[in-house]
Write a protein that holds these residues in place. Structure first.
Motif, PDB file in Angstrom:
ATOM      1  N   UNK A 165      18.565  37.778  35.273  1.00 11.51           N
ATOM      2  CA  UNK A 165      19.247  36.606  35.745  1.00 11.51           C
ATOM      3  C   UNK A 165      18.655  35.746  36.749  1.00 11.51           C
ATOM      4  N   UNK A 166      18.991  34.436  36.853  1.00 15.20           N
ATOM      5  CA  UNK A 166      18.726  33.849  37.889  1.00 15.20           C
ATOM      6  C   UNK A 166      19.760  33.169  38.633  1.00 15.20           C
ATOM      7  N   UNK A 167      20.207  33.041  39.982  1.00 12.93           N
ATOM      8  CA  UNK A 167      21.372  32.571  40.592  1.00 12.93           C
ATOM      9  C   UNK A 167      21.388  33.290  42.035  1.00 12.93           C
ATOM     10  N   UNK A 168      22.835  33.437  42.087  1.00 14.46           N
ATOM     11  CA  UNK A 168      23.406  34.122  43.442  1.00 14.46           C
ATOM     12  C   UNK A 168      24.315  35.152  43.087  1.00 14.46           C
ATOM     13  N   UNK A 169      24.596  36.159  43.769  1.00 18.82           N
ATOM     14  CA  UNK A 169      25.447  37.138  43.526  1.00 18.82           C
ATOM     15  C   UNK A 169      25.927  37.822  44.843  1.00 18.82           C
ATOM     16  N   UNK A 170      27.154  37.944  44.931  1.00 17.16           N
ATOM     17  CA  UNK A 170      28.124  38.591  46.122  1.00 17.16           C
ATOM     18  C   UNK A 170      28.354  39.869  45.739  1.00 17.16           C
ATOM     19  N   UNK A 171      27.898  40.937  46.361  1.00 16.72           N
ATOM     20  CA  UNK A 171      28.188  42.352  46.331  1.00 16.72           C
ATOM     21  C   UNK A 171      28.896  43.101  47.519  1.00 16.72           C
ATOM     22  N   UNK A 172      30.040  43.697  46.858  1.00 12.77           N
ATOM     23  CA  UNK A 172      30.873  44.386  47.885  1.00 12.77           C
ATOM     24  C   UNK A 172      31.013  45.878  47.746  1.00 12.77           C
ATOM     25  N   UNK A 173      30.801  46.734  48.488  1.00 14.36           N
ATOM     26  CA  UNK A 173      30.938  48.052  48.292  1.00 14.36           C
ATOM     27  C   UNK A 173      32.302  48.545  49.366  1.00 14.36           C
ATOM     28  N   UNK A 174      33.513  48.780  49.116  1.00 12.86           N
ATOM     29  CA  UNK A 174      34.471  49.154  49.885  1.00 12.86           C
ATOM     30  C   UNK A 174      34.316  50.543  50.373  1.00 12.86           C
ATOM     31  N   UNK A 175      33.671  51.463  49.374  1.00 14.53           N
ATOM     32  CA  UNK A 175      33.412  52.824  49.784  1.00 14.53           C
ATOM     33  C   UNK A 175      32.423  53.406  48.749  1.00 14.53           C
ATOM     34  N   UNK A 176      32.062  54.527  48.731  1.00 11.63           N
ATOM     35  CA  UNK A 176      30.961  55.168  48.156  1.00 11.63           C
ATOM     36  C   UNK A 176      31.351  55.255  46.559  1.00 11.63           C
ATOM     37  N   UNK A 177      32.586  55.071  46.307  1.00  9.94           N
ATOM     38  CA  UNK A 177      32.724  54.991  44.917  1.00  9.94           C
ATOM     39  C   UNK A 177      32.881  53.770  44.017  1.00  9.94           C
ATOM     40  N   UNK A 178      33.228  52.647  44.746  1.00  9.71           N
ATOM     41  CA  UNK A 178      33.420  51.506  44.162  1.00  9.71           C
ATOM     42  C   UNK A 178      32.316  50.406  44.330  1.00  9.71           C
ATOM     43  N   UNK A 179      31.819  49.741  43.481  1.00  8.25           N
ATOM     44  CA  UNK A 179      31.111  48.391  43.793  1.00  8.25           C
ATOM     45  C   UNK A 179      31.461  47.336  42.821  1.00  8.25           C
ATOM     46  N   UNK A 180      31.762  46.261  43.520  1.00  4.59           N
ATOM     47  CA  UNK A 180      32.321  45.120  42.770  1.00  4.59           C
ATOM     48  C   UNK A 180      31.397  43.864  43.326  1.00  4.59           C
TER      49      UNK A 180
END
Length: 372
Positions: A165-180
């Motif tokens: 893909x081409x664009x922009x992304x925002x990645x959040x890891x609240x802890x080591x179990x979740x990735x949003x």
């Protein structure tokens, strides 16, 4: 999507970018030296198609190991990456039949770009990042790098959903179990936006790993692959679970399901879907085997156009045997059978319902740190 929605998306991107600049200016850690790495990958293959198609390119809906009766390079790339606690960047240039087939819509040098992106950390915990450029898709459990996958060839659902893909992304890891992750991109597997299309596309990903042995994933895509004049909105979901059930046996189960408007402004939608299951067994330290069962239905030709009465309705079964003498080399042998409701597979004479191939490949990865 209306104009106000596009403006809000643009303002959100600008706000995130501005925040990253402010954080960078006020954080002394920004001046620490980054780590520079060089890595590469080569995947050489041979496939024999028992249908003996007249062309070397076997199937229009496959993009990996898609040549008949010839030795070739599926994918080769060299990559430079920069790693820092406040920023990161990747640049990888590629060649091979995968690049020729899967990037055929991209002009000039763009089809030789495997990755080109820059990321910035947006908070002190360094668990919120914004990345922009050309990057791997958030969809699916199989990548373009074959040695990372449980089978040599890719599943039908992987081949017919975005690899990049081409664009922009925002990645959040609240802890080591979740990735949003939230994304704004140029379209369905596009570097350049389709000419005549004035709106971006969007995506999300939620990945949950309750233990080291379980991965649960839900990825989406919302957008269009049409110019404005005939715009049909596309809504797509990818679900999969990966489970290491014992020390030697692992299982992947997945489902792709999507709908697309039948025509612009219509409330009627066409459907496509693809379930899959893969089991992998480690025979010993060096040998592994895998079995894959899959089905793909695209009756109206949204993703895989056909001219046959029932569209694309295909079942697949494959068996894989892998030998890996070291961590960076893998030798593979695979038999794959596809069966379609209609006669869609080319032969020397007339089309048929069945297709069987035997393929083999040798892949190698390398990585070296140039500077710390």
């Amino acid at each position: 999507m209306n104009f106000k929605s596009q403006v809000r998306s643009l303002l959100l991107f600008i706000s995130c970018f501005s925040s990253s600049i402010l954080l960078a200016q006020n954080d002394s850690i920004w001046h620490q030296k980054p780590e520079l790495n060089i890595s590469g990958f080569l995947d050489v293959f041979y496939v024999y198609d028992f249908n003996q198609p007249q062309k070397t390119e076997r199937q229009t809906f496959l993009f990996n190991h898609n040549r008949h009766n010839e030795f070739n390079l599926n994918l080769g790339f060299v990559k430079l990456d920069v790693k820092h606690s406040k920023y990161r960047a990747n640049l990888a240039l590629q060649t091979g039949t995968y690049a020729n087939d899967n990037y055929s819509a991209e002009p000039g040098i763009l089809k030789n770009i495997f990755e080109a992106n820059v990321g910035l950390s947006l908070n002190k915990k360094k668990n919120l990042w914004i990345d922009a450029g050309i990057f791997a898709s958030h969809i699916g459990f199989e990548s373009a790098i074959s040695s990372d996958n449980w089978t040599m060839t890719r599943s039908l659902l992987a081949e017919n959903s975005p690899y990049f893909l081409s664009g922009a992304k925002l990645t959040y890891n609240p802890n080591d179990k979740w990735e949003i992750t939230g994304l704004i991109v140029n379209g369905w597997q596009r570097i350049q936006r389709l000419q005549g299309n004035s709106i971006p596309s969007f995506g999300t990903q939620i990945k949950f790993s309750p233990t080291e042995k379980v991965i649960l994933n839900w990825s989406t895509f919302i957008g269009t692959d049409d110019p404005d004049i005939i715009r049909r909105m596309r809504y797509f979901n990818n679900f999969y679970g990966q489970f290491q059930l014992t020390k030697k046996f692992g299982l992947i189960a997945g489902l792709d399901i999507g709908i697309q408007q039948s025509m612009k402004g219509s409330s009627d939608c066409d459907l496509w879907y693809s379930p899959i299951i893969i089991g992998q067994y480690a025979i010993n330290k060096y040998w592994k085997t895998a079995i894959r069962a899959e089905y793909y239905q695209d009756e109206t030709g949204i993703i895989i156009p056909t001219t046959t009465p029932n569209g694309f309705k295909t079942t697949g079964l494959s068996v894989n045997l892998d030998y890996s003498p070291t961590r960076n080399i893998i030798c593979r042998l695979e038999g794959r059978w596809l069966n379609s409701k209609d006669k869609i597979f080319e032969t020397k004479t007339t089309p048929t319902n069945n297709n069987f191939i035997i393929g083999t490949s040798i892949a190698i990865k390398f990585s070296e740190t140039l500077k710390k």
